[in-house]
Structures are given as C-alpha cells and as structure tokens.
Design a protein around this motif. Structure first.
Motif, PDB file in Angstrom:
ATOM      1  N   VAL A 197       5.048   9.139  -6.938  1.00 39.66           N
ATOM      2  CA  VAL A 197       6.178   8.531  -7.646  1.00 39.66           C
ATOM      3  C   VAL A 197       7.363   9.490  -7.663  1.00 39.66           C
ATOM      4  O   VAL A 197       8.522   9.075  -7.517  1.00 39.66           O
ATOM      5  N   GLY A 198       7.061  10.808  -7.836  1.00 39.92           N
ATOM      6  CA  GLY A 198       8.134  11.791  -7.846  1.00 39.92           C
ATOM      7  C   GLY A 198       8.698  12.100  -6.479  1.00 39.92           C
ATOM      8  O   GLY A 198       9.664  12.861  -6.369  1.00 39.92           O
ATOM      9  N   GLY A 199       8.111  11.529  -5.434  1.00 44.45           N
ATOM     10  CA  GLY A 199       8.614  11.723  -4.079  1.00 44.45           C
ATOM     11  C   GLY A 199       8.137  12.993  -3.416  1.00 44.45           C
ATOM     12  O   GLY A 199       8.621  13.355  -2.338  1.00 44.45           O
ATOM     13  N   LEU A 200       7.175  13.709  -4.031  1.00 40.63           N
ATOM     14  CA  LEU A 200       6.696  14.962  -3.454  1.00 40.63           C
ATOM     15  C   LEU A 200       5.791  14.725  -2.265  1.00 40.63           C
ATOM     16  O   LEU A 200       5.737  15.543  -1.339  1.00 40.63           O
ATOM     17  N   ILE A 201       5.007  13.641  -2.320  1.00 42.48           N
ATOM     18  CA  ILE A 201       4.118  13.295  -1.218  1.00 42.48           C
ATOM     19  C   ILE A 201       4.236  11.805  -0.961  1.00 42.48           C
ATOM     20  O   ILE A 201       4.741  11.052  -1.806  1.00 42.48           O
ATOM     21  N   SER A 202       3.776  11.380   0.196  1.00 43.19           N
ATOM     22  CA  SER A 202       3.723   9.943   0.460  1.00 43.19           C
ATOM     23  C   SER A 202       2.533   9.347  -0.297  1.00 43.19           C
ATOM     24  O   SER A 202       1.629  10.070  -0.729  1.00 43.19           O
ATOM     25  N   LEU A 203       2.559   8.058  -0.487  1.00 43.48           N
ATOM     26  CA  LEU A 203       1.502   7.393  -1.240  1.00 43.48           C
ATOM     27  C   LEU A 203       0.187   7.492  -0.469  1.00 43.48           C
ATOM     28  O   LEU A 203       0.025   6.899   0.595  1.00 43.48           O
ATOM     29  N   GLN A 204      -0.763   8.265  -1.005  1.00 43.51           N
ATOM     30  CA  GLN A 204      -2.021   8.544  -0.319  1.00 43.51           C
ATOM     31  C   GLN A 204      -3.156   7.723  -0.949  1.00 43.51           C
ATOM     32  O   GLN A 204      -3.879   8.203  -1.818  1.00 43.51           O
ATOM     33  N   TRP A 205      -3.307   6.463  -0.495  1.00 44.95           N
ATOM     34  CA  TRP A 205      -4.366   5.634  -1.068  1.00 44.95           C
ATOM     35  C   TRP A 205      -5.754   6.183  -0.733  1.00 44.95           C
ATOM     36  O   TRP A 205      -6.689   6.000  -1.511  1.00 44.95           O
ATOM     37  N   ALA A 206      -5.885   6.865   0.394  1.00 44.58           N
ATOM     38  CA  ALA A 206      -7.176   7.444   0.760  1.00 44.58           C
ATOM     39  C   ALA A 206      -7.602   8.523  -0.227  1.00 44.58           C
ATOM     40  O   ALA A 206      -8.789   8.823  -0.360  1.00 44.58           O
TER      41      ALA A 206
END
Length: 322
Positions: A197-206
């Motif tokens: 949400v903070g934009g630090l990483i991409s959304l990692q559903w895994a």
C-alpha cells in the motif's frame, strides 16, 4: 469478566506490530522520499510537512499513548474484556497504519514535499478498513466477555435435573501459543500488505496469501467454546464463534471426561487420529462424546466431567421421549 491470556497476548502482539509498522515505514522508504514529508492536505494539495524522523515518531507516539491508555483503563476499571477494547485497538491501529502508508505513498519519489500526490483514495480505503476492523473488534469483544459457568451438581455419569428447571453448561478454552502463531503469521501478511500500500513493494500475493490463510486457520483452531443444553452439544471455534459443530442430544450415545495429551492425538489444534477427532488446546481434561454415528469427538475444556454428566442426562431424556 476475565480475558484469557491468549487475548492479552494477541492484544500485545497487535500493539507491538502496529508500533513497529508506524515507526519503520518512512525510514524503510527514506531513499525514495524527500527530506520533509507532506503530512497534511487541503483538498488535493499538500499544505503541511514534517521532517522524516517526525513523520515516523509522531504517529508511533500517538499509538503508544492510545494503546497504553486502553490497557490502563481496562485493568483499572476491570473491563478488559469489554467490546470497546477490541474496537479501539483494532480500528485505531488500522486507521493509523493506513494513514501512514497513504502518506508515504503520496510522497514517494517526489523531489519536494509540496509535490506530493493526492491522498483521497487512500484516506477513503483507510476509513472503510478501520470501520470494518472496529466491527470485528466489537464482535470479538462480546464473545470474549463470556464467562465459564455451569449449574447443578456434577461428578457423576448423569446429573439429576429437577422437574421444571433448565440447566446449561458452558466452558471455554484457548491456547496462547496458537494465538501467538496466528498473530505472527498475520503480522507478516499485514506487513507485506502495508508495504505494498505504501508503494515500497509490488503487491505480492504469493507472500501475503499463504501467511494470511495460515493465520486464519490457526486462529480458528486456537480457541473453542463448548455448550451443553437440552438440545445437545454445540462446539464453537475461533474468536467469532464460527464455525459451529452441533450434535443433537438424542444422537449422542454417551459422554465422559477423559485425560488426553497432544502426543496421543498427534499434536495441537484440530486433530484426526485413532481416537477420533480431538480439538487439542491443552493437555489434560477433555469432554468426549460417542455419537450414534461416526467417530468419537473430544474437546479440551475445563469442568468436562460436569458437562458430560449433564449431557448424558439430556441424551437419556431425549431418547426416552422420542
């Protein structure tokens, strides 16, 4: 009304996790943030800022004061299990963490704080999430306040029930270590989601999905409530009392109290073994039923002997009248 040790551990873990997230999120993204962060907006434009260290420290201090105030008020007033505790901690934590993530995302990769993006969508999502968390906290708090209780005299295979009287037996049990595992796996999933949400990483559903599912499954196996009424036995799982397994009184051949250990049933939680199904939350006394169909079912709760005696009385009565 007395909260279980598991509930206290869960609240402590939640407070510590939120504190760590609030304090660590801006420094974790410091390489992509301006020296001062936009922290206040008028409409879609930022009109106030703080140094990065202050943007980290301020919400963390607000949360620390809030959490400590709730803990102090709960202990002093003897209301630690009241619903407002869960509402305040869950909704407050989600609100502050969501706001922090929204602020970081708005300032990300900006040369100056005055160039920060809009926070409208983030604020909306945060308020909705905080409201939902507050509702969950209310539901958990209402269930957590239930006390273990029983009526009548026990210690025998069957309990005498005077004509015209209604008896109910209720017992709860929880495993603080399973609560701790659920909290830790939930914190990993929450931290990954917050970083996304903070934009630090991409959304990692895994990464998020396995830890979130593990947290939910362990949480629902970490506490139980057994209830015996004239209708039979109902065993409710987890903080929300769902799901529920129910056996009608006339469908139970017999009930008894029996001492079991995790080694006998294959571990902790919801276990299937040669002894049937066992909900193992702590070694020792278990309420064991033998249904007319299917394997035996056991649940580790206190005062199992009295619950078994009352259940045997109800079962015998229901079979005679059916």
């Amino acid at each position: 009304m007395k909260r279980t040790n598991g509930a206290r551990w869960g609240a402590a873990m939640w407070a510590a996790g939120v504190l760590a997230a609030l304090a660590a999120l801006p420094p974790a993204a410091s390489g992509r943030l301006p020296e001062r962060l936009a922290t206040h907006w008028r409409g879609s434009s930022p009109d106030g800022s703080m140094p990065l260290w202050a943007a980290s420290l301020s919400p963390a201090l607000i949360w620390a004061v809030l959490a400590l105030s709730v803990a102090f008020a709960g202990r002093r007033g003897g209301v630690a299990g009241r619903p407002w505790v869960g509402v305040t901690l869950l909704s407050g934590g989600v609100l502050l963490a969501g706001a922090q993530a929204t602020i970081v995302r708005a300032n990300l990769d900006r040369a100056e704080w005055s160039d920060a993006g809009s926070v409208g969508t983030g604020v909306t999502v945060t308020v909705v999430a905080a409201t939902a968390a507050g509702v969950l906290g209310w539901l958990v708090g209402r269930r957590g306040g239930a006390a273990t209780c029983s009526e009548g005299t026990g210690g025998v295979a069957r309990m005498e029930i005077p004509e015209g009287e209604r008896f109910v037996w209720l017992s709860r049990a929880a495993n603080p270590w399973l609560h701790l595992i659920a909290a830790l796996t939930g914190l990993v999933a929450s931290a990954a989601a917050l970083a996304a949400v903070g934009g630090l990483i991409s959304l990692q559903w895994a990464l998020i999905a396995p830890f979130a599912i593990a947290s939910a499954l362990v949480l629902f196996c970490s506490s139980v409530q057994a209830r015996v009424t004239e209708k039979g036995l109902a065993v409710a799982f987890g903080p929300f009392g769902r799901p529920v397994r129910h056996w009608a009184a006339q469908d139970i051949e017999s009930a008894r109290a029996e001492s079991r250990t995790p080694a006998q049933v294959g571990g902790w939680g919801y276990r299937l073994s040669g002894l049937g199904t066992t909900v193992m939350l702590r070694a020792g006394e278990c309420l064991v039923i033998r249904p007319r169909k299917g394997p035996e079912f056991a649940v580790s709760v206190d005062d199992a002997e009295r619950g078994a005696a009352l259940l045997n009385s109800f079962s015998t009565r229901q079979r005679r009248t059916s």
